[in-house]
Design a protein around this motif. Structure first.
Motif, PDB file in Angstrom:
ATOM      1  N   ARG A 269       0.775  -1.287  -0.006  1.00 55.06           N
ATOM      2  CA  ARG A 269      -0.144  -0.009   0.129  1.00 55.06           C
ATOM      3  C   ARG A 269       0.801   1.199  -0.092  1.00 55.06           C
ATOM      4  O   ARG A 269       0.745   2.091  -0.697  1.00 55.06           O
ATOM      5  CB  ARG A 269      -0.827  -0.055   1.268  1.00 55.06           C
ATOM      6  CG  ARG A 269      -1.882   1.118   1.303  1.00 55.06           C
ATOM      7  CD  ARG A 269      -2.511   1.323   2.845  1.00 55.06           C
ATOM      8  NE  ARG A 269      -1.018   1.883   3.665  1.00 55.06           N
ATOM      9  CZ  ARG A 269      -1.049   1.904   5.020  1.00 55.06           C
ATOM     10  NH1 ARG A 269      -2.419   1.497   5.656  1.00 55.06           N
ATOM     11  NH2 ARG A 269      -0.036   2.295   5.765  1.00 55.06           N
ATOM     12  N   ASP A 270       1.891   1.302   0.825  1.00 49.84           N
ATOM     13  CA  ASP A 270       2.822   2.405   0.952  1.00 49.84           C
ATOM     14  C   ASP A 270       3.507   2.776  -0.529  1.00 49.84           C
ATOM     15  O   ASP A 270       3.706   3.662  -1.116  1.00 49.84           O
ATOM     16  CB  ASP A 270       3.643   2.206   1.933  1.00 49.84           C
ATOM     17  CG  ASP A 270       3.026   2.210   3.413  1.00 49.84           C
ATOM     18  OD1 ASP A 270       1.859   2.827   3.410  1.00 49.84           O
ATOM     19  OD2 ASP A 270       3.608   2.148   4.404  1.00 49.84           O
ATOM     20  N   TYR A 271       4.006   1.345  -0.910  1.00 54.94           N
ATOM     21  CA  TYR A 271       4.770   1.411  -2.419  1.00 54.94           C
ATOM     22  C   TYR A 271       3.807   2.023  -3.420  1.00 54.94           C
ATOM     23  O   TYR A 271       4.143   2.907  -4.184  1.00 54.94           O
ATOM     24  CB  TYR A 271       5.148   0.311  -2.607  1.00 54.94           C
ATOM     25  CG  TYR A 271       5.841   0.185  -3.963  1.00 54.94           C
ATOM     26  CD1 TYR A 271       7.221   0.747  -4.066  1.00 54.94           C
ATOM     27  CD2 TYR A 271       5.076  -0.411  -5.071  1.00 54.94           C
ATOM     28  CE1 TYR A 271       7.650   0.634  -5.544  1.00 54.94           C
ATOM     29  CE2 TYR A 271       5.824  -0.660  -6.321  1.00 54.94           C
ATOM     30  CZ  TYR A 271       7.017  -0.148  -6.540  1.00 54.94           C
ATOM     31  OH  TYR A 271       7.783  -0.325  -7.629  1.00 54.94           O
ATOM     32  N   LEU A 353      -8.297   2.071  -4.417  1.00 55.89           N
ATOM     33  CA  LEU A 353      -7.519   0.750  -4.758  1.00 55.89           C
ATOM     34  C   LEU A 353      -7.417   0.164  -3.412  1.00 55.89           C
ATOM     35  O   LEU A 353      -6.864   0.635  -2.425  1.00 55.89           O
ATOM     36  CB  LEU A 353      -6.338   1.035  -5.477  1.00 55.89           C
ATOM     37  CG  LEU A 353      -6.474   1.535  -6.788  1.00 55.89           C
ATOM     38  CD1 LEU A 353      -4.974   2.014  -7.185  1.00 55.89           C
ATOM     39  CD2 LEU A 353      -7.311   0.835  -7.794  1.00 55.89           C
ATOM     40  N   THR A 354      -8.011  -1.008  -3.366  1.00 56.73           N
ATOM     41  CA  THR A 354      -7.952  -1.797  -1.942  1.00 56.73           C
ATOM     42  C   THR A 354      -7.330  -3.300  -2.302  1.00 56.73           C
ATOM     43  O   THR A 354      -7.792  -3.944  -3.039  1.00 56.73           O
ATOM     44  CB  THR A 354      -9.122  -2.038  -1.330  1.00 56.73           C
ATOM     45  OG1 THR A 354     -10.179  -2.376  -2.267  1.00 56.73           O
ATOM     46  CG2 THR A 354      -9.716  -0.765  -0.494  1.00 56.73           C
ATOM     47  N   LEU A 355      -6.062  -3.449  -1.702  1.00 51.71           N
ATOM     48  CA  LEU A 355      -5.103  -4.736  -1.998  1.00 51.71           C
ATOM     49  C   LEU A 355      -5.849  -5.892  -1.482  1.00 51.71           C
ATOM     50  O   LEU A 355      -6.595  -5.817  -0.335  1.00 51.71           O
ATOM     51  CB  LEU A 355      -3.868  -4.522  -1.503  1.00 51.71           C
ATOM     52  CG  LEU A 355      -2.927  -3.416  -2.316  1.00 51.71           C
ATOM     53  CD1 LEU A 355      -3.507  -2.088  -2.303  1.00 51.71           C
ATOM     54  CD2 LEU A 355      -1.327  -3.428  -1.953  1.00 51.71           C
ATOM     55  N   GLY A 356      -5.305  -7.069  -1.735  1.00 54.27           N
ATOM     56  CA  GLY A 356      -5.754  -8.273  -1.295  1.00 54.27           C
ATOM     57  C   GLY A 356      -4.546  -9.107  -0.978  1.00 54.27           C
ATOM     58  O   GLY A 356      -3.510  -8.693  -1.159  1.00 54.27           O
ATOM     59  N   ASP A 363       1.980  -6.261  -9.500  1.00 49.35           N
ATOM     60  CA  ASP A 363       0.812  -5.751  -9.986  1.00 49.35           C
ATOM     61  C   ASP A 363       0.881  -4.581  -9.538  1.00 49.35           C
ATOM     62  O   ASP A 363      -0.081  -3.621 -10.615  1.00 49.35           O
ATOM     63  CB  ASP A 363      -0.506  -6.507  -8.956  1.00 49.35           C
ATOM     64  CG  ASP A 363      -0.601  -7.928  -9.147  1.00 49.35           C
ATOM     65  OD1 ASP A 363      -0.331  -8.420 -10.491  1.00 49.35           O
ATOM     66  OD2 ASP A 363      -1.084  -8.769  -8.323  1.00 49.35           O
ATOM     67  N   ILE A 364       1.233  -3.901  -8.647  1.00 53.10           N
ATOM     68  CA  ILE A 364       1.235  -2.426  -8.257  1.00 53.10           C
ATOM     69  C   ILE A 364       2.056  -1.815  -9.492  1.00 53.10           C
ATOM     70  O   ILE A 364       1.566  -0.663  -9.819  1.00 53.10           O
ATOM     71  CB  ILE A 364       1.873  -2.327  -7.162  1.00 53.10           C
ATOM     72  CG1 ILE A 364       1.162  -2.946  -5.793  1.00 53.10           C
ATOM     73  CG2 ILE A 364       2.001  -0.737  -6.522  1.00 53.10           C
ATOM     74  CD1 ILE A 364      -0.520  -2.435  -5.755  1.00 53.10           C
ATOM     75  N   ASP A 365       3.032  -2.291  -9.810  1.00 50.35           N
ATOM     76  CA  ASP A 365       3.627  -1.342 -11.031  1.00 50.35           C
ATOM     77  C   ASP A 365       3.000  -1.325 -12.131  1.00 50.35           C
ATOM     78  O   ASP A 365       2.810  -0.432 -12.878  1.00 50.35           O
ATOM     79  CB  ASP A 365       5.302  -2.293 -11.071  1.00 50.35           C
ATOM     80  CG  ASP A 365       6.152  -2.168 -10.054  1.00 50.35           C
ATOM     81  OD1 ASP A 365       6.258  -0.726  -9.426  1.00 50.35           O
ATOM     82  OD2 ASP A 365       7.192  -2.924  -9.890  1.00 50.35           O
ATOM     83  N   ASP A 369       1.597   2.231 -13.558  1.00 51.02           N
ATOM     84  CA  ASP A 369       2.239   2.576 -15.054  1.00 51.02           C
ATOM     85  C   ASP A 369       1.006   2.886 -16.119  1.00 51.02           C
ATOM     86  O   ASP A 369       0.895   3.811 -16.630  1.00 51.02           O
ATOM     87  CB  ASP A 369       2.951   1.399 -15.843  1.00 51.02           C
ATOM     88  CG  ASP A 369       4.547   1.423 -14.853  1.00 51.02           C
ATOM     89  OD1 ASP A 369       4.702   2.215 -14.347  1.00 51.02           O
ATOM     90  OD2 ASP A 369       5.076   0.196 -15.382  1.00 51.02           O
ATOM     91  N   CYS A 370      -0.081   1.940 -15.756  1.00 50.52           N
ATOM     92  CA  CYS A 370      -1.199   2.079 -16.592  1.00 50.52           C
ATOM     93  C   CYS A 370      -1.987   3.642 -16.173  1.00 50.52           C
ATOM     94  O   CYS A 370      -2.691   4.193 -17.013  1.00 50.52           O
ATOM     95  CB  CYS A 370      -2.362   0.893 -16.293  1.00 50.52           C
ATOM     96  SG  CYS A 370      -1.832  -0.579 -17.244  1.00 50.52           S
TER      97      CYS A 370
END
Length: 394
Positions: A269-271, A353-356, A363-365, A369-370
């Protein structure tokens, strides 16, 4: 589209394989009604009791304080409406906040039509409840304070212990909507002075259509659904045994994996936040920077319309949200973002955006980028952005 990158875990989560495996026998083999006397049904009473104990242990509660419902919205409706009814002789005033889930806000609107008075306490720019305003709102007729544990849109975690202390100092019941928080952060109902709590299974890798309400022993709260003696005569209807097994299994799993899972989510999340804030100009992070759910990142992009952003992300295989899944069809800006002081034109450009647990750095990168290109493309089509840049370059 080769891969779906799912970053909308605040809306719902994937049912964990072990949860599904635990549920299947109760559809196919152990399908008996728990209210019957023969063994195929009556044995399921013990199964339900076991799941109740699992959830109670997760909250530091007693098993007879856990009531199974159809989900968080039912639990919220039950707590507010039944409390207003049961404590009508004591008072007719409820305190909540401007950023609650609509299950709370709409229940309050309903109660106002029935003569209940409701005070909606404000929050600061980070979405944190103003405790002084909350204290000032208390009246002799106040019977309930309801404040969500963590916000479903911007992820801000509230000072629940302090709110619980304030409530109890004044002899007022305290309820918290913990739909987003249960399974993500440790919760102990005694430490936080919580009298009632709502949660929903599908938010922590359990099935949809099952939730629970914690109601402290001694709290007078009446039945919400009438017709039978289930749930100790407080919630009629044949028990959803597969769902109850599912939510119990998911709760046990969430407690077992919480530390490792949330440490990873916080790191990613922080990244995500650092990359977005550093690489996409005119972006605002919504919610408290540190006191937020481990998996939540919510941004506003100036000169961008949120719906277009979501559609273009979807074309790249990325699932996100502009706010609560319950209001995603609305064209109005988020009531949460307006409550923290954002103007309409900025609130319209929000992205949650909520991570799992399956989210990766790769995925984050890919998402960032998108996102950079999509935001740039949308701004290139915005006359407002064009005017803004022209003025900046004068």
């Amino acid at each position: 589209m080769e891969k779906i990158i799912y970053l909308d875990n605040a809306a719902t989560t994937r049912t964990a394989p072990e949860v599904l495996d635990a549920m299947i026998p109760y559809f196919t083999e152990k399908y008996g009604n728990p209210s019957t006397v023969y063994s195929i049904g009556s044995q399921n009473k013990d199964v339900i009791t076991k799941q109740r104990e699992i959830i109670a242990e997760a909250l530091g509660a007693q098993s007879n304080e856990i009531y199974f419902t159809a989900g968080g919205s039912e639990s919220d409706n039950w707590v507010l409406k039944a409390t207003a009814d049961a404590y009508a002789g004591k008072g007719n005033h409820i305190i909540t906040t401007k950023i609650e889930h609509h299950a709370i806000l709409h229940s309050c609107e309903y109660l106002e039509k029935k003569g209940i008075e409701v005070t909606y306490v404000g929050v600061d720019e980070n979405g944190v409840v103003d405790l002084e305003e909350l204290k000032a709102a208390i009246r002799p007729t106040t019977i309930l304070i309801s404040v969500m544990f963590a916000n479903n849109e911007i992820g801000t975690i509230q000072p629940i212990r302090e709110i619980g202390e304030i409530a109890h100092e004044h002899g007022i019941l305290f309820h918290t909507d913990a739909v987003q928080a249960f399974g993500q952060v440790p919760i102990n109902v005694d430490e936080y002075h919580i009298d009632m709590l709502s949660a929903s299974g599908h938010k922590f890798n359990g099935p949809k259509g099952i939730g629970f309400a914690y109601i402290r022993k001694g709290v007078k709260i009446r039945s919400f659904i009438h017709g039978g003696a289930q749930e100790r005569k407080r919630r009629a209807g044949t028990e959803n045994v597969p769902g109850i097994v599912g939510i119990g299994t998911a709760a046990a799993r969430a407690m077992r994996t919480m530390k490792e899972r949330t440490d990873k989510e916080i790191e990613l999340r922080d990244y995500l936040i650092e990359r977005v804030m550093n690489e996409i100009p005119y972006t605002k992070l919504n919610g408290h920077r540190e006191k937020r759910l481990p998996n939540n990142a919510n941004f506003c992009f100036r000169f961008v319309e949120g719906e277009s952003l979501l559609i273009m992300l979807d074309m790249k295989g990325i699932c996100g949200s502009s706010g609560s899944a319950c209001t995603s069809g609305s064209l109005d800006p988020s009531h949460v973002l307006l409550a923290i002081g954002l103007p309409h034109e900025i609130a319209h450009g929000s992205l949650r955006l909520t991570l799992g647990e399956d989210t990766t750095k790769e995925d984050i990168d890919y998402v960032v980028d998108c996102l950079k290109k999509i935001v740039a493309d949308l701004r290139a089509m915005s006359p407002l952005y064009e005017d803004f840049v022209r003025k900046q370059n004068r």
